[in-house]
Structure formats: structure tokens, C-alpha cells
Design a protein around this motif. Structure first.
Motif, PDB file in Angstrom:
ATOM      1  N   ARG A  16       0.814  -1.230   0.000  1.00  0.00           N
ATOM      2  CA  ARG A  16       0.000   0.000   0.000  1.00  0.00           C
ATOM      3  C   ARG A  16       0.841   1.272   0.000  1.00  0.00           C
ATOM      4  O   ARG A  16       0.426   2.288  -0.499  1.00  0.00           O
ATOM      5  CB  ARG A  16      -0.963   0.005   1.179  1.00  0.00           C
ATOM      6  N   GLU A  17       2.072   1.223   0.553  1.00  0.00           N
ATOM      7  CA  GLU A  17       2.924   2.406   0.622  1.00  0.00           C
ATOM      8  C   GLU A  17       3.474   2.821  -0.741  1.00  0.00           C
ATOM      9  O   GLU A  17       4.059   3.890  -0.869  1.00  0.00           O
ATOM     10  CB  GLU A  17       4.084   2.156   1.585  1.00  0.00           C
ATOM     11  N   HIS A  24       1.603  16.030   1.108  1.00  0.00           N
ATOM     12  CA  HIS A  24       2.804  15.751   1.895  1.00  0.00           C
ATOM     13  C   HIS A  24       3.051  16.927   2.823  1.00  0.00           C
ATOM     14  O   HIS A  24       3.188  18.064   2.363  1.00  0.00           O
ATOM     15  CB  HIS A  24       3.997  15.538   0.945  1.00  0.00           C
ATOM     16  N   TRP A  30       3.291  13.889   8.321  1.00  0.00           N
ATOM     17  CA  TRP A  30       2.404  12.930   7.669  1.00  0.00           C
ATOM     18  C   TRP A  30       2.298  13.189   6.183  1.00  0.00           C
ATOM     19  O   TRP A  30       2.589  14.265   5.698  1.00  0.00           O
ATOM     20  CB  TRP A  30       1.010  12.943   8.298  1.00  0.00           C
ATOM     21  N   SER A  31       1.844  12.130   5.483  1.00  0.00           N
ATOM     22  CA  SER A  31       1.566  12.195   4.043  1.00  0.00           C
ATOM     23  C   SER A  31       0.297  11.405   3.765  1.00  0.00           C
ATOM     24  O   SER A  31       0.017  10.411   4.436  1.00  0.00           O
ATOM     25  CB  SER A  31       2.709  11.582   3.240  1.00  0.00           C
ATOM     26  N   VAL A  37      -4.500   6.085   2.475  1.00  0.00           N
ATOM     27  CA  VAL A  37      -3.655   5.757   3.623  1.00  0.00           C
ATOM     28  C   VAL A  37      -2.909   7.006   4.083  1.00  0.00           C
ATOM     29  O   VAL A  37      -2.329   7.724   3.274  1.00  0.00           O
ATOM     30  CB  VAL A  37      -2.648   4.641   3.265  1.00  0.00           C
ATOM     31  N   CYS A  39       0.288   8.126   6.026  1.00  0.00           N
ATOM     32  CA  CYS A  39       1.585   7.609   6.449  1.00  0.00           C
ATOM     33  C   CYS A  39       2.232   8.652   7.344  1.00  0.00           C
ATOM     34  O   CYS A  39       2.266   9.830   6.998  1.00  0.00           O
ATOM     35  CB  CYS A  39       2.484   7.357   5.245  1.00  0.00           C
ATOM     36  N   GLU A  41       5.643   9.961   9.772  1.00  0.00           N
ATOM     37  CA  GLU A  41       7.096   9.922   9.662  1.00  0.00           C
ATOM     38  C   GLU A  41       7.728   8.839  10.523  1.00  0.00           C
ATOM     39  O   GLU A  41       8.834   8.409  10.253  1.00  0.00           O
ATOM     40  CB  GLU A  41       7.702  11.283   9.988  1.00  0.00           C
ATOM     41  N   THR A  43       6.781   5.891  10.503  1.00  0.00           N
ATOM     42  CA  THR A  43       6.413   4.733   9.673  1.00  0.00           C
ATOM     43  C   THR A  43       5.109   4.072  10.116  1.00  0.00           C
ATOM     44  O   THR A  43       4.750   3.029   9.588  1.00  0.00           O
ATOM     45  CB  THR A  43       7.528   3.659   9.551  1.00  0.00           C
ATOM     46  N   GLU A  45       0.923   3.968  10.214  1.00  0.00           N
ATOM     47  CA  GLU A  45      -0.059   4.272   9.173  1.00  0.00           C
ATOM     48  C   GLU A  45      -1.459   4.241   9.752  1.00  0.00           C
ATOM     49  O   GLU A  45      -1.724   3.524  10.719  1.00  0.00           O
ATOM     50  CB  GLU A  45       0.026   3.242   8.045  1.00  0.00           C
ATOM     51  N   ARG A  57       9.593   0.857  11.325  1.00  0.00           N
ATOM     52  CA  ARG A  57      10.923   1.198  10.825  1.00  0.00           C
ATOM     53  C   ARG A  57      11.944   0.219  11.401  1.00  0.00           C
ATOM     54  O   ARG A  57      11.788  -0.260  12.519  1.00  0.00           O
ATOM     55  CB  ARG A  57      11.280   2.635  11.134  1.00  0.00           C
TER      56      ARG A  57
END
Length: 68
Positions: A16-17, A24, A30-31, A37, A39, A41, A43, A45, A57
Motif C-alpha cells: 500500500r505504501e 505531503h 504525515w503524508s 492511507v 503515512c 514519519e 512509519t 499508518e 521502521r
């Protein structure tokens, strides 16, 4: 949600990533991906259905102390 061709991986797929970024915000940590989804920082979600994926991570090899 995704309009890309070929379509990006869905939010419930293992990869999914790999979906395209829609927004962003590194200053906020976050993104948002086109599959919905969020995401973070660290890692972690947040999936569109509200499911939380814990941060994943890798450990920093230099910081790991092992007993000899």
C-alpha cells in the motif's frame, strides 16, 4: 479513489505504501496517499477504515547493544 493507470495498490494490500502521494506535510509528520492511507514519519499508518498500523521502521544497527 485512485485514478492512476495502472492503479495504485489498495489500502488493504501489502504494498500500500507504493501508492502516489496526494498531500505531503513533513512539517506535521504525515503524508496522504491516493489509496487513502495516511503515512506518518515514524512509519506508522492509518488506513481509511480506521485500522492502525504500528510503526515498522528498522532498528538502528548502531544503537543496538549486544552482550558479548
Amino acid at each position: 479513489m485512485c485514478q492512476h493507470q495502472p492503479p495504485c495498490p489498495s489500502a488493504d494490500s501489502a504494498d500500500r505504501e507504493a501508492a502516489h502521494l496526494v498531500a505531503h506535510h513533513p512539517e506535521q509528520g504525515w503524508s496522504l496517499l491516493c489509496n487513502g492511507v495516511l503515512c506518518f514519519e515514524d512509519t506508522g499508518e492509518l488506513l481509511p477504515d480506521g485500522q492502525i498500523i504500528a510503526p515498522h521502521r528498522p532498528l538502528d544497527a548502531e544503537r543496538v547493544v549486544t552482550a558479548a
